[in-house]
Enzyme design. Sequence first.
Site, PDB file in Angstrom:
ATOM      1  N   GLU A  50      30.489  20.229  76.629  1.00 24.09           N
ATOM      2  CA  GLU A  50      29.763  20.632  77.842  1.00 24.09           C
ATOM      3  C   GLU A  50      29.112  22.009  77.726  1.00 24.09           C
ATOM      4  O   GLU A  50      28.081  22.274  78.341  1.00 24.09           O
ATOM      5  CB  GLU A  50      30.697  20.620  79.061  1.00 24.09           C
ATOM      6  CG  GLU A  50      31.071  19.238  79.552  1.00 24.09           C
ATOM      7  CD  GLU A  50      32.316  18.673  78.880  1.00 24.09           C
ATOM      8  OE1 GLU A  50      32.781  19.271  77.887  1.00 24.09           O
ATOM      9  OE2 GLU A  50      32.841  17.648  79.350  1.00 24.09           O
ATOM     10  N   PHE A 112      44.373  14.919  89.176  1.00 28.20           N
ATOM     11  CA  PHE A 112      43.991  14.828  87.768  1.00 28.20           C
ATOM     12  C   PHE A 112      42.574  15.371  87.581  1.00 28.20           C
ATOM     13  O   PHE A 112      41.671  15.014  88.324  1.00 28.20           O
ATOM     14  CB  PHE A 112      44.065  13.371  87.304  1.00 28.20           C
ATOM     15  CG  PHE A 112      43.597  13.173  85.892  1.00 28.20           C
ATOM     16  CD1 PHE A 112      44.288  13.757  84.829  1.00 28.20           C
ATOM     17  CD2 PHE A 112      42.462  12.438  85.610  1.00 28.20           C
ATOM     18  CE1 PHE A 112      43.860  13.593  83.524  1.00 28.20           C
ATOM     19  CE2 PHE A 112      42.019  12.270  84.301  1.00 28.20           C
ATOM     20  CZ  PHE A 112      42.716  12.849  83.253  1.00 28.20           C
ATOM     21  N   GLN A 113      42.404  16.224  86.597  1.00 24.35           N
ATOM     22  CA  GLN A 113      41.122  16.872  86.280  1.00 24.35           C
ATOM     23  C   GLN A 113      40.537  17.615  87.488  1.00 24.35           C
ATOM     24  O   GLN A 113      39.325  17.595  87.710  1.00 24.35           O
ATOM     25  CB  GLN A 113      40.118  15.848  85.729  1.00 24.35           C
ATOM     26  CG  GLN A 113      40.522  15.335  84.341  1.00 24.35           C
ATOM     27  CD  GLN A 113      39.430  14.610  83.600  1.00 24.35           C
ATOM     28  OE1 GLN A 113      38.594  13.950  84.191  1.00 24.35           O
ATOM     29  NE2 GLN A 113      39.438  14.707  82.269  1.00 24.35           N
ATOM     30  N   LYS A 162      33.820  13.127  94.068  1.00 19.62           N
ATOM     31  CA  LYS A 162      33.493  11.759  93.679  1.00 19.62           C
ATOM     32  C   LYS A 162      33.184  10.865  94.883  1.00 19.62           C
ATOM     33  O   LYS A 162      32.239  10.073  94.856  1.00 19.62           O
ATOM     34  CB  LYS A 162      34.643  11.158  92.867  1.00 19.62           C
ATOM     35  CG  LYS A 162      34.304   9.791  92.302  1.00 19.62           C
ATOM     36  CD  LYS A 162      35.343   9.293  91.320  1.00 19.62           C
ATOM     37  CE  LYS A 162      34.863   7.976  90.692  1.00 19.62           C
ATOM     38  NZ  LYS A 162      35.796   7.466  89.679  1.00 19.62           N
ATOM     39  N   MET A 478      28.538  41.807  62.275  1.00 20.32           N
ATOM     40  CA  MET A 478      28.469  42.948  63.176  1.00 20.32           C
ATOM     41  C   MET A 478      29.856  43.563  63.381  1.00 20.32           C
ATOM     42  O   MET A 478      29.991  44.786  63.488  1.00 20.32           O
ATOM     43  CB  MET A 478      27.855  42.531  64.520  1.00 20.32           C
ATOM     44  CG  MET A 478      27.461  43.693  65.403  1.00 20.32           C
ATOM     45  SD  MET A 478      26.297  44.804  64.599  1.00 20.32           S
ATOM     46  CE  MET A 478      24.725  44.133  65.129  1.00 20.32           C
TER      47      MET A 478
END
Lengths: 573, 163
Positions: A50, A112-113, A162, A478
């Site tokens: 993502e 969940f999630q 949802k 760096m």
Amino acid sequence: MELSGAEIITRCLQEEKIKFVFGYPGGAVLDIYDAIFKQDYFKHILVRHEQAAVHAADAYSRSTGLVGVALVTSGPGATNAITGIATAYMDSIPMVVISGQVSTPGIGMDAFQEVDMVGITRPCVKHNFLVKDVNELASTIKKAFYIAASGRPGPVVIDIPKDITQFKAKFSYPKTVAMRSYNPVLKGHSGQIKKAIKLLLEAKRPMIYTGGGVVLGDASALLVKLVKKLGYPVTNTLMGLGGYPATDEQFLGMLGMHGTLEANMAMQQSDVILAVGARFDDRVVGNPAHFLNQPRTIIHIDVDPSSISKRVKVDVPIVGDVKNVLTDMLALLDESDKTPSESALKAWWQLINGWRKEKCLEFDRSSDIIKPQDVIEKLWQVTKGEAFVTSDVGQHQMWAAQYYKFDKPRRWINSGGLGTMGVGLPYAMGVQLAHPEAQVACITGEGSIQMNIQELSTCNQFHLPIKVILLNNRYLGMVRQWQQFFYENRYSESYMDSLPDFVKLAESYGHVGMKIENPADIEGALKEAFALKDRFVFMNFITDQKENVFPMVPNGKGLSELILAERITVEDL
Amino acid sequence: MKHLISLLMENEAGALSRVAGLFSARGYNIESLTVAPTEDPTLSRMTIVTSGSEEVIEQIIKQLNKLVDVVKVLDLNDGRFIERELMLVKVKATGVFRDEMQRMCEIFRGRIIDVADNSYIIELTGSGSKLDAFLDAIDKTAILETVRTGASGIGRGERILKL
């Protein structure tokens, strides 16, 4: 007719004329993905993580000026998007990120999630919304696009549970948005602009310093007109590169920590500074106390009032869209019968040309190990300065900024504010999709590229003919440079061991891989790679491990206290 | 220097956390913060007591204005204003304290709003410094419990913060 929330989302995106949505499916967004399946207006780009979806949407925006769109699921999908959102926020990139959320009855139940996306993104978005009523979905999406693109742009998150994507409502997309709490000032104050013109025309050692605001505000052409009319020197920040043509003689190069000697010295010694869409950040002016030692007058144009007088006190603030303000300034200059003092300007240019003679960007061209600067310079030649260049973060980023001369805006795509390693490849994806015919180069290091290496798969799926220019020095360059300068050569965890065979890796994803070890082969290899117009080419350049980025203004030092090459300071000249 | 900042914002879920988050993220001081809906239920009014140099206060005002939910911001210290805070103090009211507390309450123009066998509850309104002065004036050992609302502020006369 009533539509489901999911269908409303796809219809809204259509109304916004969105061509690409970058995303990754999951439980909370299944209905949205089903609606995407049933439409053919926009294309969905399936990434492999993502974070890459958000970076790609961000770069799509940077290279086109349009609003980028990313779509992620709830929980881990949402948290994976955070780095991408914060990156866009720091560079003021207009973007709308849609995240799925658990159904409304589950919110707060540790479902969940589930993650509090609105809470977690609050410090790194311009604004965010949680949609709790399907009847407000379309108007919320309209507001999100409006807020993202107007005023000082930035990312906006819409968190959509949802069940909201399943509920039905009448669809109508608002034509306009009116918000009593949000009305960015776009027109500059005419009195302040008059004052600014007067000061500019009276300046003896003027300096025009411009940032990302000129690029984002599509004001490059106006800036060029102004600079040409005045005959003054101009410098760009890292984010502002391309805002003024780099090959023009009035351009002094980038300023700041790794800016040129001439840009930094001119900035420090100027008596009047015109700052346009720039924010005097710590990488630009170094130590603010040292910067302010020199008495001077500062004029600052910015659309965001909070950027003015934040780190450096400003004398003439002008709040407004840079395009509007520069237009007004040019009109005033045309009317004015005054002109800049020729003798003062001549003396100022003489001083500047003295600094230029030091050739601060010169490097060893006789080395039999590949010098990274050499690769960038040849890339610029081979692509005729026309490529879109994305970069990751580190030494290679600074070399790209110093040696690729950008003559046009929106060609240089990098993470300036947040400094996010791993953006290079997903940035190149977003750019290549926006400009399918263009040459797109991703300049990267072996540390950065491995942070989103999984996107080689996405590039294969969507046939993106990106050219990866890996400057492989087997060090987090760096970090190693700072350890060499400021930590007595203690190279703590900055060596990159156990690297993959990048050629084989590229080939395993269906791409072309090349390994280049001899300086004499650089140009030929680049030509060969760019001749493969429809192929993704991964070029692994084995470069000098000891090379450092110069000039350098050490942290906490002033602009004129820069180090030119190994241990040579300006005082030694 | 201490500043009272008044602001009107959309009365929406999460609006308070945007203001509180801004102060913590940017390291600004926050002495007290009070918030409640106005006569227009779509708007909330907030009073923030903060302190800092003039530059810091200027940045705070700009950053507050930048929040998308914020409608209007006013630095009350830019003009004349009234500051009021409510404090409830539960004090011992046994022995000598029973008369003493009543007397102090009268001097500070407070009210005793609850009388129990061994304690009073005193209600006191005023500026923050007046409330501090009351707590300094009474015997520390007599204080059982205090609760303060934080300051609310309003401009005097023609200074009106409204849409």
